[in-house]
Design a protein around this motif. Sequence first.
Motif, short mmCIF file in Angstrom:
data_model
loop_
_atom_site.label_atom_id
_atom_site.label_comp_id
_atom_site.label_asym_id
_atom_site.label_seq_id
_atom_site.Cartn_x
_atom_site.Cartn_y
_atom_site.Cartn_z
N LEU A 90 -23.54 52.01 37.52
CA LEU A 90 -22.34 51.78 36.71
C LEU A 90 -21.55 50.60 37.24
O LEU A 90 -21.00 49.80 36.47
CB LEU A 90 -21.50 53.04 36.66
N TYR A 91 -21.49 50.47 38.57
CA TYR A 91 -20.81 49.31 39.17
C TYR A 91 -21.56 48.03 38.83
O TYR A 91 -20.94 47.00 38.51
CB TYR A 91 -20.71 49.49 40.67
N ILE A 92 -22.89 48.07 38.90
CA ILE A 92 -23.70 46.89 38.58
C ILE A 92 -23.43 46.44 37.16
O ILE A 92 -23.23 45.25 36.88
CB ILE A 92 -25.20 47.21 38.78
N ALA A 93 -23.41 47.39 36.24
CA ALA A 93 -23.17 47.06 34.84
C ALA A 93 -21.78 46.47 34.64
O ALA A 93 -21.60 45.47 33.92
CB ALA A 93 -23.34 48.30 33.97
N LEU A 94 -20.78 47.08 35.29
CA LEU A 94 -19.41 46.56 35.17
C LEU A 94 -19.31 45.16 35.76
O LEU A 94 -18.67 44.28 35.17
CB LEU A 94 -18.45 47.51 35.87
N ARG A 95 -19.92 44.95 36.90
CA ARG A 95 -19.89 43.62 37.52
C ARG A 95 -20.53 42.57 36.62
O ARG A 95 -20.02 41.47 36.46
CB ARG A 95 -20.62 43.67 38.87
N GLN A 96 -21.66 42.93 36.04
CA GLN A 96 -22.34 41.96 35.16
C GLN A 96 -21.56 41.74 33.88
O GLN A 96 -21.62 40.66 33.29
CB GLN A 96 -23.77 42.43 34.87
N ARG A 97 -20.80 42.74 33.45
CA ARG A 97 -19.97 42.57 32.26
C ARG A 97 -18.82 41.61 32.55
O ARG A 97 -18.47 40.76 31.71
CB ARG A 97 -19.42 43.92 31.81
N LEU A 98 -18.21 41.73 33.74
CA LEU A 98 -17.06 40.91 34.08
C LEU A 98 -17.45 39.56 34.65
O LEU A 98 -16.71 38.58 34.51
CB LEU A 98 -16.18 41.66 35.08
N MET A 99 -18.63 39.49 35.29
CA MET A 99 -19.09 38.24 35.92
C MET A 99 -20.52 37.97 35.51
O MET A 99 -21.46 38.16 36.29
CB MET A 99 -18.96 38.35 37.44
#
Length: 269
Positions: free
Chosen positions: A248-257
């Motif tokens: 979930l963190y990976i997905a959020l990071r890729q969404r924001l960056m």
Amino acid sequence: MTLPMTEMGGREGVREEHIFGTKIALLDVPAAAAAIMARPVAAPFAYIVTPNAQHLVQLDRGDADFRAAYDGAWLRLCDSQIVRLVARLFFARNLPLCAGSDLTAALFADHIRPDDSICVIGGDAELECRLREKYGLRNLARHAPPMGFMADPEAVRACIDFIETHPSRFVFLAVGSPRSELLACRVQARGRTTGTGLCIGSSLHFITGLVPRAPLWMRRLALEWLFRLLRAPRSHARRVFVDSLPFLYIALRQRLMPGRRSGLPPEER
């Protein structure tokens, strides 16, 4: 050396999405089964991996051997409803579901015939007996490596030698992840056998009834992880909360960056 797709039996026309640091084929179960069956029987060995949250976390952490195994796969098929849901909510991407368990069930139910050559790495005598009885298999070879075999070069070599001395149209690698993917990659690199390898976890145990699978309604609601956690909390807790939750963190990071630690060179992003 990784063979070109045309030499491995071809996958022309298969569309892919690059998401969560890897490429995923846009194939559902019937389409993936059709692609497998379209490979010539004598095509050089190629293998299929099934990305789920745990796999994507491991790729993101920079496991070089696992990355090489994933990059060398013939097909990468979305194994997870969670991954599909996050892809849709965060990136408006629609990934077809092709869980390894569903693909295995479809192959045995609709495509594999009693005389087809099948090689299984993993499982025990009871699994082999049930596969033979349920599907009338007459050409099944099975090899069970010891626990921790990937740390023993002789045990790894024994697995590879067994696959090469039992050339099969279907090679089911049922020794867990990342062992199955790493083993498949090594078999392909040697280039001495044929067939399609499938890294399929507990799929053979599901179709033979040795291990119960989550009911369909739980699978459709992306709750299969909960079913497994409730059945075996001690053994499954680490997989859920340590190995998979960081997805979930990976997905959020890729969404924001976008583009950061994508796992692919810039020209392929």
